[in-house]
Design a protein around this motif. Structure first.
Motif, PDB file in Angstrom:
ATOM      1  N   PHE A 132      -6.341   7.966  -4.144  1.00  0.00           N
ATOM      2  CA  PHE A 132      -6.027   8.293  -2.752  1.00  0.00           C
ATOM      3  C   PHE A 132      -7.253   8.079  -1.863  1.00  0.00           C
ATOM      4  N   GLY A 133      -8.421   8.495  -2.339  1.00  0.00           N
ATOM      5  CA  GLY A 133      -9.652   8.294  -1.565  1.00  0.00           C
ATOM      6  C   GLY A 133      -9.929   6.822  -1.338  1.00  0.00           C
ATOM      7  N   LEU A 134      -9.736   6.004  -2.357  1.00  0.00           N
ATOM      8  CA  LEU A 134      -9.927   4.568  -2.222  1.00  0.00           C
ATOM      9  C   LEU A 134      -8.935   3.985  -1.215  1.00  0.00           C
ATOM     10  N   GLY A 135      -7.690   4.443  -1.271  1.00  0.00           N
ATOM     11  CA  GLY A 135      -6.675   3.975  -0.312  1.00  0.00           C
ATOM     12  C   GLY A 135      -7.034   4.337   1.119  1.00  0.00           C
ATOM     13  N   PHE A 136      -7.492   5.581   1.330  1.00  0.00           N
ATOM     14  CA  PHE A 136      -7.895   6.002   2.667  1.00  0.00           C
ATOM     15  C   PHE A 136      -9.118   5.216   3.151  1.00  0.00           C
ATOM     16  N   TYR A 137     -10.050   4.912   2.252  1.00  0.00           N
ATOM     17  CA  TYR A 137     -11.231   4.132   2.610  1.00  0.00           C
ATOM     18  C   TYR A 137     -10.822   2.733   3.057  1.00  0.00           C
ATOM     19  N   ILE A 138      -9.950   2.083   2.313  1.00  0.00           N
ATOM     20  CA  ILE A 138      -9.499   0.732   2.666  1.00  0.00           C
ATOM     21  C   ILE A 138      -8.741   0.748   3.989  1.00  0.00           C
ATOM     22  N   ALA A 139      -7.896   1.761   4.189  1.00  0.00           N
ATOM     23  CA  ALA A 139      -7.150   1.860   5.447  1.00  0.00           C
ATOM     24  C   ALA A 139      -8.099   2.059   6.632  1.00  0.00           C
ATOM     25  N   ALA A 140      -9.133   2.875   6.444  1.00  0.00           N
ATOM     26  CA  ALA A 140     -10.092   3.113   7.529  1.00  0.00           C
ATOM     27  C   ALA A 140     -10.891   1.845   7.830  1.00  0.00           C
TER      28      ALA A 140
END
Length: 192
Positions: free
Chosen positions: A178-186
């Motif tokens: 989830f953290g990786l997904g949020f990082y990529i989205a940001a």
């Protein structure tokens, strides 16, 4: 960064320990004590010597595990039996069968404090149970023992695979994804 430095750093990185626990259990089996010895990863201790002691440390005898990690020991006296196996590499297993269970195996009556006669006669129901011959009991015990062996192994393997550390590790992976997904989205939002 130099390849040699990178290789040195990787070789010093901590690696997960692939440890396993020793599984050792004893239980009554007809006129004997049956035991199982193995490891939590499903490997059984084949040909392991099991030493049997009483509570004072006097050696009563020994037994050897078969190809499935099981052994049989026939007790001679109604005392607590301590079973010990040294599997090497720091793996020492111990199990105890209490004296009252050994007495039941030997058919020796356990000495209980006497109950008042009037109370015991008034509360004891008068039920007759069909009795089995010793041969029938031994055959039933053998059948049940053979059917229980794979279940014990499956339970031990299940406990080992689904322990708390594994569950928390899985939750950590999920949180990391989830953290990786949020990082990529940001990053995409800032870039676009």
């Amino acid at each position: 960064m130099r390849p040699g430095v990178l290789a040195l750093m990787l070789s010093m990185a901590p690696l997960p320990a692939l440890a396993h626990k020793v599984i050792f259990g004893v239980f009554p089996s007809g006129d004997a004590i049956e035991g199982e010895l193995g490891f939590s990863n499903g490997d059984m201790a084949v040909g392991a010597v099991i030493e049997v002691y009483d509570t004072s440390g006097t050696k009563l005898g020994d037994a050897t595990t078969d190809g499935d990690g099981f052994f049989l020991y026939t007790p001679q006296s109604p005392v607590a039996h301590q079973f010990r196996a040294d599997l090497g590499a720091g793996h020492v297993a111990e199990a105890v069968m209490p004296a009252d269970e050994v007495a039941a195996i030997l058919g020796v009556a356990k000495i209980d404090p006497p109950a008042p006669a009037a109370t015991a006669a008034a509360t004891a129901p008068s039920v007759i149970v069909a009795s089995l011959s010793d041969a029938d009991r031994a055959e039933i015990a053998t059948i049940v023992r053979d059917e229980m062996r794979p279940l014990r192994r499956e339970i031990a393997a299940y406990k080992e695979k689904n322990d708390l550390q594994t569950i928390l590790g899985g939750l950590g992976y999920i949180a990391g994804l989830f953290g990786l997904g949020f990082y990529i989205a940001a990053r995409r939002r800032l870039a676009g």
